[in-house]
Design an enzyme around this catalytic site. Structure first.
Site, PDB file in Angstrom:
ATOM      1  N   TYR A 219       0.843  -1.365   0.208  1.00 12.80           N
ATOM      2  CA  TYR A 219       0.188   0.095   0.098  1.00 12.80           C
ATOM      3  C   TYR A 219       0.797   1.280  -0.069  1.00 12.80           C
ATOM      4  CZ  TYR A 219      -3.257   3.158   2.079  1.00 12.80           C
ATOM      5  OH  TYR A 219      -4.195   4.631   2.230  1.00 12.80           O
TER       6      TYR A 219
ATOM      7  N   LYS B 284       1.046   4.196  -2.789  1.00 13.51           N
ATOM      8  CA  LYS B 284       0.663   5.566  -2.489  1.00 13.51           C
ATOM      9  C   LYS B 284       1.711   6.403  -2.809  1.00 13.51           C
ATOM     10  CE  LYS B 284      -3.694   5.215  -1.127  1.00 13.51           C
ATOM     11  NZ  LYS B 284      -4.889   5.605  -2.037  1.00 13.51           N
TER      12      LYS B 284
END
Length: 313
Positions: free
Chosen positions: A171, A175
């Site tokens: 993640y 991002k």
């Protein structure tokens, strides 16, 4: 009274729940016509269903707004193309794209499977790239036809992508990629009237409720709910409006009533010998430079000087 997005057509991906839903409702309240995209998957990306998108469309329409649902997979070429087409075919234009769709599969790196990595990077990073690509292609054609738009893109980053987050390597990497993609897109697309910014939100959603648990519980009646998703939406709506003219290539953190302009990598202390160094000389130079440099921010979830861990957003 007209809103700041009166007459604009806005796409919001991942708008069936959480932050995306709050953004869609806020845009509609400011006069925008909204394309509500949501695949209807679970918090880990499994399953699918059109219910969440349809429910938000009903909510907007019943409140006097105008919205249409799109339930395609925006991390595919066909799904992203059909998303932009849904705005153009239904409303005849597109002014703002809010990329928000995503899910989590948290694991420590040694337990992270290839599928966990691919699925999370796909939905977040590829799921930003493809809608952005198709929206910009439309705005480029509009510019070439003499109809330069006041187009806006708001991408969704995370504190995890800015500082890192223990247990969220997939993640955090996705991002961080979204932030870099946003900076490149801002530089490339300004000629077509497109402004691109990113927001790193902190809010109570399906993706964060297990991580934050009691710390993110809703407060009692009459108390400001700092972690409510709707607190982030005013910034997103303003960035998606014509009123944000001149603001591009920026990253903002948003939580409760707080907005922070994030300042990314900049050159720090530097030493130049003017010739090749030995490894020992390089090490000595690094030690001296680090003594002058500001320490990096702590990674979310890392233990700091004996204190407990702080969780990621």
């Amino acid at each position: 009274m007209t809103g700041i997005c009166e007459g604009r057509v806005v796409i919001v991906t991942g708008a069936g729940r959480g932050l995306g839903r709050a953004h869609a409702l806020a845009f509609a309240a400011e006069g925008a016509r909204v394309v509500v995209n949501d695949l209807g998957v679970g918090p880990d990306g499994t399953g699918a269903g059109g219910g969440p998108a349809a429910a938000v469309v009903t909510e907007i329409n019943e409140a006097g707004g105008t919205a249409v649902a799109h339930t395609g997979d925006i991390a595919t070429e066909q799904g992203a193309a059909s998303l932009v087409a849904a705005a153009l075919d239904t409303f005849g234009r597109l002014d703002t794209l809010v990329n928000n769709a995503g899910f989590l599969r948290d694991r420590m790196l040694v337990n992270l499977t290839e599928d966990d990595w691919d699925a999370v990077v796909r939905v977040h990073l590829k799921g930003h790239f493809l809608p952005l690509k198709h929206a910009v292609a439309h705005w480029r054609e509009e510019t070439r036809a003499g109809r330069r738009p006041a187009a806006r893109v708001v991408n969704t980053g995370s504190g995890a992508g800015l500082l890192g987050s223990v247990g969220q390597g997939n993640y955090a990497a996705a991002k961080a990629g979204i932030v870099a993609l946003s900076l490149v897109a801002a530089a490339e697309t300004g000629r077509y009237g497109v402004l691109v910014n990113a927001v790193a939100p902190a809010a109570r959603t399906r993706m964060t409720e297990r991580t934050f648990a009691a710390a993110m519980a809703a407060p009692g009646e009459g108390v400001f709910d700092a972690m409510a998703p709707g607190n982030v939406s005013p910034l997103v709506v303003w960035l998606g409006s014509a009123g944000s003219a001149g603001v591009t290539g920026r990253v903002f953190e948003a939580e409760g009533g707080r907005i922070t302009v994030m300042e990314g990598w900049r050159p720090g202390p530097t030493a130049d010998k003017g010739a090749r160094r030995t490894p020992e000389e390089a090490g000595a130079a690094v030690r001296e430079l680090l003594a002058e440099a500001r320490p990096p921010g702590p990674v979310y979830g890392a233990r700091q000087e004996g204190h407990g861990s702080a969780e990621s957003v």
